[in-house]
Design a protein around this motif. Structure first.
Motif, mmCIF file in Angstrom:
data_model
loop_
_atom_site.group_PDB
_atom_site.id
_atom_site.type_symbol
_atom_site.label_atom_id
_atom_site.label_comp_id
_atom_site.label_asym_id
_atom_site.label_seq_id
_atom_site.Cartn_x
_atom_site.Cartn_y
_atom_site.Cartn_z
ATOM 1 N N ILE A 1 0.840 -1.203 0.000
ATOM 2 C CA ILE A 1 0.000 0.000 0.000
ATOM 3 C C ILE A 1 0.874 1.251 0.000
ATOM 4 O O ILE A 1 0.634 2.197 -0.756
ATOM 5 C CB ILE A 1 -0.972 -0.007 1.204
ATOM 6 C CG1 ILE A 1 -2.029 -1.093 1.027
ATOM 7 C CG2 ILE A 1 -1.631 1.367 1.386
ATOM 8 C CD1 ILE A 1 -2.894 -1.334 2.248
ATOM 9 N N TYR B 1 -2.747 0.292 -5.828
ATOM 10 C CA TYR B 1 -3.227 0.741 -4.521
ATOM 11 C C TYR B 1 -4.568 0.094 -4.193
ATOM 12 O O TYR B 1 -4.773 -0.455 -3.111
ATOM 13 C CB TYR B 1 -3.348 2.271 -4.500
ATOM 14 C CG TYR B 1 -3.976 2.818 -3.238
ATOM 15 C CD1 TYR B 1 -3.228 2.916 -2.070
ATOM 16 C CD2 TYR B 1 -5.309 3.209 -3.219
ATOM 17 C CE1 TYR B 1 -3.801 3.405 -0.904
ATOM 18 C CE2 TYR B 1 -5.893 3.697 -2.062
ATOM 19 C CZ TYR B 1 -5.137 3.796 -0.908
ATOM 20 O OH TYR B 1 -5.699 4.271 0.248
ATOM 21 N N HIS B 2 -5.497 0.113 -5.158
ATOM 22 C CA HIS B 2 -6.825 -0.443 -4.920
ATOM 23 C C HIS B 2 -6.765 -1.957 -4.695
ATOM 24 O O HIS B 2 -7.481 -2.484 -3.846
ATOM 25 C CB HIS B 2 -7.777 -0.081 -6.062
ATOM 26 C CG HIS B 2 -8.070 1.383 -6.129
ATOM 27 N ND1 HIS B 2 -8.822 2.047 -5.179
ATOM 28 C CD2 HIS B 2 -7.678 2.336 -7.014
ATOM 29 C CE1 HIS B 2 -8.901 3.328 -5.476
ATOM 30 N NE2 HIS B 2 -8.206 3.537 -6.582
ATOM 31 N N ALA B 3 -5.896 -2.630 -5.436
ATOM 32 C CA ALA B 3 -5.744 -4.083 -5.264
ATOM 33 C C ALA B 3 -5.176 -4.400 -3.886
ATOM 34 O O ALA B 3 -5.629 -5.334 -3.210
ATOM 35 C CB ALA B 3 -4.842 -4.647 -6.356
ATOM 36 N N LYS C 1 -5.367 -2.513 -1.163
ATOM 37 C CA LYS C 1 -6.380 -2.196 -0.149
ATOM 38 C C LYS C 1 -7.451 -3.292 -0.099
ATOM 39 O O LYS C 1 -7.903 -3.675 0.980
ATOM 40 C CB LYS C 1 -7.041 -0.834 -0.445
ATOM 41 C CG LYS C 1 -6.168 0.369 -0.161
ATOM 42 C CD LYS C 1 -5.782 0.483 1.288
ATOM 43 C CE LYS C 1 -6.869 1.114 2.112
ATOM 44 N NZ LYS C 1 -6.497 1.310 3.513
ATOM 45 N N GLU C 2 -7.829 -3.806 -1.261
ATOM 46 C CA GLU C 2 -8.831 -4.874 -1.310
ATOM 47 C C GLU C 2 -8.281 -6.135 -0.642
ATOM 48 O O GLU C 2 -8.971 -6.793 0.139
ATOM 49 C CB GLU C 2 -9.219 -5.166 -2.762
ATOM 50 C CG GLU C 2 -10.349 -6.159 -2.874
ATOM 51 C CD GLU C 2 -10.833 -6.339 -4.304
ATOM 52 O OE1 GLU C 2 -11.121 -7.486 -4.663
ATOM 53 O OE2 GLU C 2 -10.917 -5.336 -5.034
ATOM 54 N N ARG C 3 -7.025 -6.458 -0.947
ATOM 55 C CA ARG C 3 -6.397 -7.637 -0.327
ATOM 56 C C ARG C 3 -6.303 -7.448 1.184
ATOM 57 O O ARG C 3 -6.516 -8.392 1.947
ATOM 58 C CB ARG C 3 -5.002 -7.881 -0.932
ATOM 59 C CG ARG C 3 -4.268 -9.055 -0.337
ATOM 60 C CD ARG C 3 -4.963 -10.371 -0.664
ATOM 61 N NE ARG C 3 -4.286 -11.464 0.020
ATOM 62 C CZ ARG C 3 -4.889 -12.526 0.531
ATOM 63 N NH1 ARG C 3 -6.188 -12.664 0.404
ATOM 64 N NH2 ARG C 3 -4.214 -13.458 1.139
ATOM 65 N N GLN C 4 -6.007 -6.235 1.624
ATOM 66 C CA GLN C 4 -5.930 -5.960 3.056
ATOM 67 C C GLN C 4 -7.288 -6.226 3.713
ATOM 68 O O GLN C 4 -7.349 -6.844 4.785
ATOM 69 C CB GLN C 4 -5.502 -4.507 3.295
ATOM 70 C CG GLN C 4 -5.332 -4.173 4.766
ATOM 71 C CD GLN C 4 -4.939 -2.724 4.990
ATOM 72 O OE1 GLN C 4 -5.424 -1.824 4.309
ATOM 73 N NE2 GLN C 4 -4.055 -2.506 5.952
ATOM 74 N N GLY C 5 -8.355 -5.813 3.083
ATOM 75 C CA GLY C 5 -9.698 -6.052 3.621
ATOM 76 C C GLY C 5 -10.017 -7.537 3.702
ATOM 77 O O GLY C 5 -10.579 -8.013 4.690
ATOM 78 N N GLN C 6 -9.631 -8.280 2.660
ATOM 79 C CA GLN C 6 -9.860 -9.731 2.659
ATOM 80 C C GLN C 6 -9.087 -10.408 3.777
ATOM 81 O O GLN C 6 -9.631 -11.262 4.491
ATOM 82 C CB GLN C 6 -9.444 -10.340 1.314
ATOM 83 C CG GLN C 6 -10.310 -9.929 0.150
ATOM 84 C CD GLN C 6 -9.699 -10.341 -1.187
ATOM 85 O OE1 GLN C 6 -8.517 -10.643 -1.289
ATOM 86 N NE2 GLN C 6 -10.535 -10.337 -2.226
#
Length: 155
Positions: free
Chosen positions: A32, A47-49, A51-56
């Motif tokens: 990130i 960045y978006h990928a 952040k999405e992986r972090q949420g998962q």
């Protein structure tokens, strides 16, 4: 708080998965930060990928931590009796007297190809509480199945 029954090996797998996910956290934060350094975040796919992986990962960690905290570890070798319960290995005879063997395990450990079925599955729910020579009827997607409880083991 409802306990989650599981075998020791299932508990070990959950804690190992949790350790792997926790180790991934700093790598995601680094990704990130690196993506953030590239400038405009509105069109930054990296960045978006990240952040999405972090949420998962955070959701998976929360789920695993919940299961680990509620785990009730059951060792089938310490169990006995003449009724089917969690941890039992049951040999059934189908309508053609062909033997089918299942071990009743926790949801995270279930693997039908290995003969391990979740205690919440239709077959396990029909089996729990039954004794040797009891007949069970189970409704499965392919229709009605009939079995005879042939043997109950705790291994």
């Amino acid at each position: 708080m409802e306990k989650v029954p599981m075998l020791a090996e299932g508990y070990e797998k959950l804690t190992a998965d949790l350790k792997v996910l926790r180790a991934e956290r700093p790598k995601i934060v680094d990704a990130i930060e690196e993506a953030r350094a590239h400038g405009d975040l509105s069109e930054n796919a990296e960045y978006h990928a990240a952040k999405e992986r972090q949420g998962q990962v955070e959701a998976q960690i929360a789920d695993l931590e919940d299961k680990v905290s509620r785990a009730q570890i059951i060792d089938p070798a310490t169990l006995s009796g003449d009724k089917v319960i969690f941890g039992a290995t049951v040999t059934l005879l189908d309508e053609d007297d062909k033997p089918v063997k299942y071990q009743i395990v926790g949801q995270t450990e279930a693997d039908a190809s290995q003969g391990r079925i979740s205690y919440t599955s239709p077959i396990a729910r029909a089996l729990i509480g039954k004794q040797k020579d009891d007949e069970i009827e189970v409704t499965v997607p392919s229709g009605e199945k009939f079995y005879l409880v042939d043997k109950i083991e705790f291994v």
